[in-house]
Design a protein around this motif. Structure first.
Motif, PDB file in Angstrom:
ATOM      1  N   MET A 213     -10.962   1.016  29.147  1.00  0.00           N
ATOM      2  CA  MET A 213     -11.514   0.158  28.065  1.00  0.00           C
ATOM      3  C   MET A 213     -11.814   0.922  26.739  1.00  0.00           C
ATOM      4  O   MET A 213     -12.032   0.297  25.534  1.00  0.00           O
ATOM      5  CB  MET A 213     -12.719  -0.534  28.279  1.00  0.00           C
ATOM      6  CG  MET A 213     -12.825  -1.491  29.751  1.00  0.00           C
ATOM      7  SD  MET A 213     -14.268  -2.082  30.026  1.00  0.00           S
ATOM      8  CE  MET A 213     -14.022  -2.999  31.153  1.00  0.00           C
ATOM      9  N   LEU A 214     -11.574   2.147  26.730  1.00  0.00           N
ATOM     10  CA  LEU A 214     -11.839   2.863  25.672  1.00  0.00           C
ATOM     11  C   LEU A 214     -10.706   3.294  24.748  1.00  0.00           C
ATOM     12  O   LEU A 214      -9.543   3.229  25.321  1.00  0.00           O
ATOM     13  CB  LEU A 214     -12.463   4.496  26.304  1.00  0.00           C
ATOM     14  CG  LEU A 214     -13.692   4.270  27.167  1.00  0.00           C
ATOM     15  CD1 LEU A 214     -14.026   5.851  27.390  1.00  0.00           C
ATOM     16  CD2 LEU A 214     -14.946   3.768  26.260  1.00  0.00           C
ATOM     17  N   ARG A 215     -10.799   3.385  23.586  1.00  0.00           N
ATOM     18  CA  ARG A 215      -9.941   4.084  22.434  1.00  0.00           C
ATOM     19  C   ARG A 215      -9.489   5.349  22.967  1.00  0.00           C
ATOM     20  O   ARG A 215     -10.409   6.114  23.383  1.00  0.00           O
ATOM     21  CB  ARG A 215     -10.410   3.876  21.133  1.00  0.00           C
ATOM     22  CG  ARG A 215     -10.891   2.285  20.789  1.00  0.00           C
ATOM     23  CD  ARG A 215      -9.348   1.375  20.922  1.00  0.00           C
ATOM     24  NE  ARG A 215      -9.749   0.134  20.220  1.00  0.00           N
ATOM     25  CZ  ARG A 215      -9.549  -0.912  21.208  1.00  0.00           C
ATOM     26  NH1 ARG A 215      -9.631  -0.956  22.199  1.00  0.00           N
ATOM     27  NH2 ARG A 215      -9.745  -2.157  20.319  1.00  0.00           N
ATOM     28  N   PRO A 216      -8.265   5.844  22.440  1.00  0.00           N
ATOM     29  CA  PRO A 216      -8.055   7.162  22.841  1.00  0.00           C
ATOM     30  C   PRO A 216      -8.992   8.284  22.219  1.00  0.00           C
ATOM     31  O   PRO A 216      -9.450   9.422  22.745  1.00  0.00           O
ATOM     32  CB  PRO A 216      -6.503   7.553  22.320  1.00  0.00           C
ATOM     33  CG  PRO A 216      -6.067   6.307  22.379  1.00  0.00           C
ATOM     34  CD  PRO A 216      -7.163   5.008  22.323  1.00  0.00           C
ATOM     35  N   ASN A 224      -4.894  13.450  15.822  1.00  0.00           N
ATOM     36  CA  ASN A 224      -3.893  13.444  14.424  1.00  0.00           C
ATOM     37  C   ASN A 224      -4.565  14.202  13.184  1.00  0.00           C
ATOM     38  O   ASN A 224      -5.470  13.598  12.903  1.00  0.00           O
ATOM     39  CB  ASN A 224      -3.497  12.179  14.126  1.00  0.00           C
ATOM     40  CG  ASN A 224      -2.425  12.053  13.240  1.00  0.00           C
ATOM     41  OD1 ASN A 224      -2.838  12.029  12.024  1.00  0.00           O
ATOM     42  ND2 ASN A 224      -1.057  11.526  13.351  1.00  0.00           N
ATOM     43  N   ARG A 225      -3.974  15.283  12.766  1.00  0.00           N
ATOM     44  CA  ARG A 225      -4.484  15.782  11.798  1.00  0.00           C
ATOM     45  C   ARG A 225      -4.758  15.127  10.425  1.00  0.00           C
ATOM     46  O   ARG A 225      -5.868  14.993   9.956  1.00  0.00           O
ATOM     47  CB  ARG A 225      -3.566  17.087  11.438  1.00  0.00           C
ATOM     48  CG  ARG A 225      -3.652  18.134  12.607  1.00  0.00           C
ATOM     49  CD  ARG A 225      -2.802  19.314  11.919  1.00  0.00           C
ATOM     50  NE  ARG A 225      -2.808  20.332  12.859  1.00  0.00           N
ATOM     51  CZ  ARG A 225      -2.206  21.536  13.098  1.00  0.00           C
ATOM     52  NH1 ARG A 225      -1.443  21.893  11.885  1.00  0.00           N
ATOM     53  NH2 ARG A 225      -2.254  22.444  13.842  1.00  0.00           N
ATOM     54  N   PHE A 226      -3.769  13.992  10.267  1.00  0.00           N
ATOM     55  CA  PHE A 226      -3.872  13.369   9.069  1.00  0.00           C
ATOM     56  C   PHE A 226      -5.292  12.439   9.320  1.00  0.00           C
ATOM     57  O   PHE A 226      -5.858  12.196   8.302  1.00  0.00           O
ATOM     58  CB  PHE A 226      -2.795  12.228   8.790  1.00  0.00           C
ATOM     59  CG  PHE A 226      -2.820  11.447   7.733  1.00  0.00           C
ATOM     60  CD1 PHE A 226      -3.021  11.911   6.224  1.00  0.00           C
ATOM     61  CD2 PHE A 226      -2.955  10.026   7.969  1.00  0.00           C
ATOM     62  CE1 PHE A 226      -3.194  10.838   5.238  1.00  0.00           C
ATOM     63  CE2 PHE A 226      -3.198   9.245   6.837  1.00  0.00           C
ATOM     64  CZ  PHE A 226      -3.301   9.584   5.648  1.00  0.00           C
ATOM     65  N   LYS A 227      -5.005  11.633  10.310  1.00  0.00           N
ATOM     66  CA  LYS A 227      -6.189  10.773  10.615  1.00  0.00           C
ATOM     67  C   LYS A 227      -7.597  11.531  10.683  1.00  0.00           C
ATOM     68  O   LYS A 227      -8.753  11.073  10.336  1.00  0.00           O
ATOM     69  CB  LYS A 227      -6.035  10.113  11.954  1.00  0.00           C
ATOM     70  CG  LYS A 227      -4.926   9.196  11.979  1.00  0.00           C
ATOM     71  CD  LYS A 227      -4.739   8.294  13.173  1.00  0.00           C
ATOM     72  CE  LYS A 227      -3.658   7.137  13.180  1.00  0.00           C
ATOM     73  NZ  LYS A 227      -3.472   6.665  14.407  1.00  0.00           N
ATOM     74  N   ARG A 228      -7.505  12.977  11.087  1.00  0.00           N
ATOM     75  CA  ARG A 228      -8.797  13.661  11.249  1.00  0.00           C
ATOM     76  C   ARG A 228      -9.531  13.730   9.820  1.00  0.00           C
ATOM     77  O   ARG A 228     -10.553  13.752   9.481  1.00  0.00           O
ATOM     78  CB  ARG A 228      -8.784  14.877  11.655  1.00  0.00           C
ATOM     79  CG  ARG A 228      -8.442  14.903  13.237  1.00  0.00           C
ATOM     80  CD  ARG A 228      -8.156  16.200  13.795  1.00  0.00           C
ATOM     81  NE  ARG A 228      -9.206  17.428  13.703  1.00  0.00           N
ATOM     82  CZ  ARG A 228     -10.278  17.307  14.612  1.00  0.00           C
ATOM     83  NH1 ARG A 228     -10.276  16.487  15.675  1.00  0.00           N
ATOM     84  NH2 ARG A 228     -11.438  18.163  14.397  1.00  0.00           N
ATOM     85  N   LEU A 229      -8.334  13.911   8.855  1.00  0.00           N
ATOM     86  CA  LEU A 229      -8.765  14.192   7.200  1.00  0.00           C
ATOM     87  C   LEU A 229      -9.329  12.709   6.727  1.00  0.00           C
ATOM     88  O   LEU A 229     -10.392  12.788   6.046  1.00  0.00           O
ATOM     89  CB  LEU A 229      -7.566  14.675   6.666  1.00  0.00           C
ATOM     90  CG  LEU A 229      -7.769  14.706   5.095  1.00  0.00           C
ATOM     91  CD1 LEU A 229      -8.680  15.859   4.755  1.00  0.00           C
ATOM     92  CD2 LEU A 229      -6.353  14.888   4.378  1.00  0.00           C
ATOM     93  N   VAL A 230      -8.678  11.805   7.036  1.00  0.00           N
ATOM     94  CA  VAL A 230      -9.044  10.435   6.736  1.00  0.00           C
ATOM     95  C   VAL A 230     -10.604  10.253   7.293  1.00  0.00           C
ATOM     96  O   VAL A 230     -11.443   9.794   6.580  1.00  0.00           O
ATOM     97  CB  VAL A 230      -8.156   9.350   7.369  1.00  0.00           C
ATOM     98  CG1 VAL A 230      -8.817   8.161   6.725  1.00  0.00           C
ATOM     99  CG2 VAL A 230      -6.946   9.604   6.408  1.00  0.00           C
ATOM    100  N   MET A 239     -15.686  10.414  14.554  1.00  0.00           N
ATOM    101  CA  MET A 239     -14.516   9.968  15.649  1.00  0.00           C
ATOM    102  C   MET A 239     -13.523  11.219  15.809  1.00  0.00           C
ATOM    103  O   MET A 239     -12.708  10.847  16.730  1.00  0.00           O
ATOM    104  CB  MET A 239     -13.586   8.962  14.553  1.00  0.00           C
ATOM    105  CG  MET A 239     -14.364   7.416  14.502  1.00  0.00           C
ATOM    106  SD  MET A 239     -13.357   6.309  13.536  1.00  0.00           S
ATOM    107  CE  MET A 239     -11.843   6.244  14.408  1.00  0.00           C
ATOM    108  N   ASN A 240     -13.787  12.331  15.209  1.00  0.00           N
ATOM    109  CA  ASN A 240     -12.843  13.586  15.509  1.00  0.00           C
ATOM    110  C   ASN A 240     -13.231  14.091  16.642  1.00  0.00           C
ATOM    111  O   ASN A 240     -12.825  14.945  17.306  1.00  0.00           O
ATOM    112  CB  ASN A 240     -13.008  14.385  14.143  1.00  0.00           C
ATOM    113  CG  ASN A 240     -12.309  14.020  13.244  1.00  0.00           C
ATOM    114  OD1 ASN A 240     -11.559  12.925  13.137  1.00  0.00           O
ATOM    115  ND2 ASN A 240     -12.752  14.412  11.912  1.00  0.00           N
TER     116      ASN A 240
END
Length: 263
Positions: A213-216, A224-230, A239-240
């Motif tokens: 049921m969990l998100r990754p 993802n490095r870009f998403k970590r920055l976002v 979320m990181n």
């Protein structure tokens, strides 16, 4: 006189007794009254107990949406506003609870979650999870789906809400009821949430969420490095890192039924 005193003590429930009745008739009548009052107390206690069961029972909550034809209308509703502060939103939800009680509607708290798109520096689009404290709402007594929908629509207007998820006995489809009265069908099935589901309802009590049921990011933290920055830029650096799974209840989502195999 003693019989009259007993009648008054029992809140007028025994007004049909007469002082001239025989002792045997009095004893029988009081026994019947005692049974009736105990039944009424048990019935009053059943409502909050049943709502507590639904709050903790995943299958019970799921059964409100999963059957093709539900027994009673049900909705997922909130007074939460994305631009509001936590304190303001919780005050609004307290007012919503008062309205639900005044309409003789049962309810229990859940977390509603989905996704919303934003833009980094006004240019690069990205998707973030969104969540709000909501309620699963249902009639305590008999109420038609049409009347229930009218009540929910009125509450959408009062609390300036965009839509509520609903399902009524006259429709196999769960649907979003928008504040303008229009509907958008979302599916005739419901089941445990998977990572592919964009929206879900999360129980507060009961067992914790299954791993599926969990998100990754909740399991591993954002990779993802870009998403970590976002995430860092948008104030969601949490979320990181992996989520505290002890705080995540089980989740269900409205779904379209799986396609049938052709013969």
């Amino acid at each position: 006189m003693r019989l009259e005193a007993n009648c008054k003590h029992m809140g007028g429930e025994a007004a049909f007794f007469v002082v001239k009745s025989t002792p045997a008739e009095q004893a029988f009548a009081f026994d019947e009254l005692d049974t009736a009052m105990r039944t009424r107390v048990r019935f009053k206690e059943w409502f909050p107990a049943n709502e507590m069961t639904a709050r903790r029972s995943f299958d019970h909550s799921l059964s409100k949406f999963k059957p093709p034809i539900v027994g009673k209308p049900v909705a997922i509703l909130t007074a939460w506003r994305g631009e509001g502060s936590l304190a303001d939103n919780r005050r609004a939800n307290v007012e919503l609870e008062k309205d639900l009680q005044s309409q003789d509607l049962g309810y229990y708290p859940v977390k509603g979650a989905g996704q919303e798109q934003r833009r980094l520096l006004g240019m690069l689009p990205y998707v973030i999870p969104s969540g709000e404290e909501s309620f699963v709402v249902h009639p305590r007594g008999e109420m038609s789906g049409e009347t229930f929908e009218t009540v929910i629509l009125r509450l959408l207007h009062k609390y300036d809400q965009y839509a509520a998820m609903m399902k009524v006995p006259t429709s196999e489809q769960a649907y979003l009821l928008y504040s303008d009265g229009s509907r958008e069908q979302k599916g005739s099935d419901a089941g445990p949430t998977t990572a592919r589901d964009n929206y879900y309802t999360q129980l507060k009590g009961g067992p914790r969420a299954d791993p599926e049921m969990l998100r990754p990011w909740e399991t591993y933290g954002e990779q993802n490095r870009f998403k970590r920055l976002v995430n860092w830029w948008s104030g969601r650096a949490f979320m990181n890192n992996p989520a505290d799974q002890s705080k995540i209840g089980r989740r269900f989502s409205i779904k379209k039924p799986p396609p049938q195999d052709k013969p």
